[in-house]
Design an enzyme around this catalytic site. Sequence first.
Site, mmCIF file in Angstrom:
data_model
loop_
_atom_site.group_PDB
_atom_site.id
_atom_site.type_symbol
_atom_site.label_atom_id
_atom_site.label_comp_id
_atom_site.label_asym_id
_atom_site.label_seq_id
_atom_site.Cartn_x
_atom_site.Cartn_y
_atom_site.Cartn_z
ATOM 1 N N TYR A 1 -5.514 13.304 -14.082
ATOM 2 C CA TYR A 1 -6.502 12.224 -13.997
ATOM 3 C C TYR A 1 -7.924 12.713 -13.795
ATOM 4 C CZ TYR A 1 -2.114 10.108 -12.290
ATOM 5 O OH TYR A 1 -0.819 9.730 -12.115
ATOM 6 N N ARG B 1 -2.684 16.067 -9.927
ATOM 7 C CA ARG B 1 -3.643 14.972 -10.121
ATOM 8 C C ARG B 1 -4.943 15.405 -10.808
ATOM 9 N NH1 ARG B 1 -5.650 12.028 -6.692
ATOM 10 N NH2 ARG B 1 -5.338 10.083 -7.810
ATOM 11 N N TYR C 1 0.905 11.210 -3.609
ATOM 12 C CA TYR C 1 0.962 11.611 -5.020
ATOM 13 C C TYR C 1 0.705 13.106 -5.220
ATOM 14 C CZ TYR C 1 0.770 6.539 -5.491
ATOM 15 O OH TYR C 1 1.019 5.192 -5.365
ATOM 16 N N PRO D 1 0.825 -1.211 0.000
ATOM 17 C CA PRO D 1 0.000 0.000 0.000
ATOM 18 C C PRO D 1 0.866 1.270 0.000
ATOM 19 C CG PRO D 1 0.077 -0.968 2.202
ATOM 20 C CD PRO D 1 0.801 -1.914 1.290
ATOM 21 N N GLY D 2 0.444 2.242 -0.760
ATOM 22 C CA GLY D 2 1.134 3.536 -0.773
ATOM 23 C C GLY D 2 0.145 4.606 -0.365
ATOM 24 N N ARG D 3 -0.800 4.873 -1.293
ATOM 25 C CA ARG D 3 -1.812 5.898 -1.083
ATOM 26 C C ARG D 3 -2.535 5.733 0.269
ATOM 27 N NH1 ARG D 3 -4.565 8.225 -5.431
ATOM 28 N NH2 ARG D 3 -3.916 6.466 -6.700
ATOM 29 N N CYS E 1 0.144 29.279 -15.799
ATOM 30 C CA CYS E 1 -0.264 30.083 -16.945
ATOM 31 C C CYS E 1 -0.993 29.245 -17.977
ATOM 32 C CB CYS E 1 0.937 30.744 -17.569
ATOM 33 S SG CYS E 1 1.954 29.584 -18.440
ATOM 34 N N GLU E 2 -1.870 28.396 -17.512
ATOM 35 C CA GLU E 2 -2.740 27.699 -18.442
ATOM 36 C C GLU E 2 -4.012 27.371 -17.687
ATOM 37 O OE1 GLU E 2 0.310 24.532 -18.914
ATOM 38 O OE2 GLU E 2 -1.455 23.247 -18.883
HETATM 39 N N1 LLP Z 1 3.068 -1.398 -5.996
HETATM 40 C C1 LLP Z 1 3.309 -1.101 -7.283
HETATM 41 C C2 LLP Z 1 4.118 -2.004 -8.103
HETATM 42 C C3 LLP Z 1 2.790 0.066 -7.834
HETATM 43 O O1 LLP Z 1 3.021 0.357 -9.107
HETATM 44 C C4 LLP Z 1 2.011 0.940 -7.021
HETATM 45 C C5 LLP Z 1 1.450 2.166 -7.574
HETATM 46 C C6 LLP Z 1 1.814 0.595 -5.676
HETATM 47 C C7 LLP Z 1 2.348 -0.587 -5.202
HETATM 48 C C8 LLP Z 1 1.042 1.454 -4.720
HETATM 49 O O2 LLP Z 1 -0.273 1.680 -5.113
HETATM 50 P P1 LLP Z 1 -1.249 2.518 -4.146
HETATM 51 O O3 LLP Z 1 -1.467 1.694 -2.915
HETATM 52 O O4 LLP Z 1 -0.579 3.796 -3.832
HETATM 53 O O5 LLP Z 1 -2.461 2.694 -4.960
HETATM 54 N N2 LLP Z 1 0.114 8.667 -9.726
HETATM 55 C C9 LLP Z 1 -1.130 7.952 -9.546
HETATM 56 C C10 LLP Z 1 -0.953 6.658 -8.833
HETATM 57 C C11 LLP Z 1 -0.070 5.685 -9.578
HETATM 58 C C12 LLP Z 1 0.182 4.455 -8.801
HETATM 59 C C13 LLP Z 1 1.216 3.662 -9.467
HETATM 60 N N3 LLP Z 1 1.589 2.492 -8.783
HETATM 61 C C14 LLP Z 1 -2.109 8.840 -8.802
HETATM 62 O O6 LLP Z 1 -1.769 9.970 -8.489
HETATM 63 O O7 LLP Z 1 -3.235 8.433 -8.565
#
Ligand code: LLP
Length: 434
Positions: free
Chosen positions: A338, A334, A393, A295-297, A365-366
Amino acid sequence: MIKPEKYPGVSINKKGILHFGGADVVRLAEKFGTPLYVMDERIVRDNCKAFRKEFGARYEGKVLVVYATKALSSLAVLRIVADEGLGADASSVGEIHGALRAGFAADKIYFHGNFKKREDLEYALKNHIGRIVIDSREEAELLNSVARRAGKKAAVLLRITPGIEAHTHHMIQTGKIDTKFGVPLAGGEAFHMVKETLQKPHLNFMGFHCHIGSQILDMKPYRLTVEHAVEFMAKIKKQLGIAVREINLGGGFAVRYNSRQRLITKQQAATAIAGTLTSLLKKQGLPFPQLVIEPGRSIVAPAGITLYAVGPVKEIPGVRNYVSVDGGMSDNPRPALYGAEYEALIANRAAAPAGRKYRICGRHCENDILFDNIPLPAPRYGDILAVFTTGAYNYSMSSNYNRFPRPAIVMLSKGKPRLIVERETLDDLYDKDI
Ligand code: LLP
């Protein structure tokens, strides 16, 4: 209507001032300036603990929770996550470097990416990085030769694409067939790659990885992925006599970006993934590999808010109302990338009833539209606008477009702020120019 109480760490005091993580955010804006990213340590820690606990409770094998550092890799945040016992997912040498500096054990670092260059692989081996997640046949060849030269055997996972369509924005969907990442399960391609990997003397095949997308609001695609994964493990066992030692199912768990959203709890996620995996492995009579999630987000997004100062307000009767703020697509790309949506409040009048809807614009400026259709009490020049769920992000995808310096990040610990990333200066902007 926005419901601030739905966001963790958020409250409004008797004077109508927004508090986050126990701190008055208007004071934070005064003290540290705007735009400002604000993080709350407790929320980061709670999320780390919850993932470890809920997945650990529903799986009979070992579980390793790995933080996807791409979401936010400030050293202070990384240190907190490392202190919670998580591993680190890095998708570049730069992210590995940060994870090592922050004190993650090298053997708990996972190295991802669709194009790792020779020097990246050399760096990873030299620094004893725990797993290299091989994304292609070319990479398997290259890593085998780099490891041979280094006199090492590299522990690898193979990235597979299970062909699952997760309902999320098409740009952040990665589990389906039409993606640059990984080797498809379909057509036996991934199976063939496993066989090839096993034959390479300098690769130590540990298992496989897949990541089906991000901001996934529904557990069905995860359950399907687990089903595919277990079938694949059974095939490897039956035909090659190999027990897969590790299975990494990536991240992607959704967070709250609006008050109406129904969220999946960490218990539900753990039940769908660890629970399903447990029962399917038992059914197939397979041993329990180490289960890894990334998990990241969902670790950092809810732990962060952004504060902006409100500038000019432009009302075009019968058409639209515009509010300018002192940030924009450089601190949060974002919405532009997106069409991502957020909710926001006027922090210094957080209890005032919202009136009209506003389009909140950045300074670039856009057509820099940050947040649209945000109901607010008539905004005034100098108000502080607080935007929720910006911990992931945002800073990590920020830029210096139009030569705006990046904002600072403040970390709250029990309501006490400390600067963890300094605001960039005008000179920083030109430091690399020759
Ligand atoms: N593992 C891998 C291999 C990944 O590519 C990613 C995210 C994660 C884990 C973590 O995913 P999360 O739990 O954060 O959803 N820039 C985009 C998000 C791109 C995520 C790419 N990979 C945004 O701002 O929504």
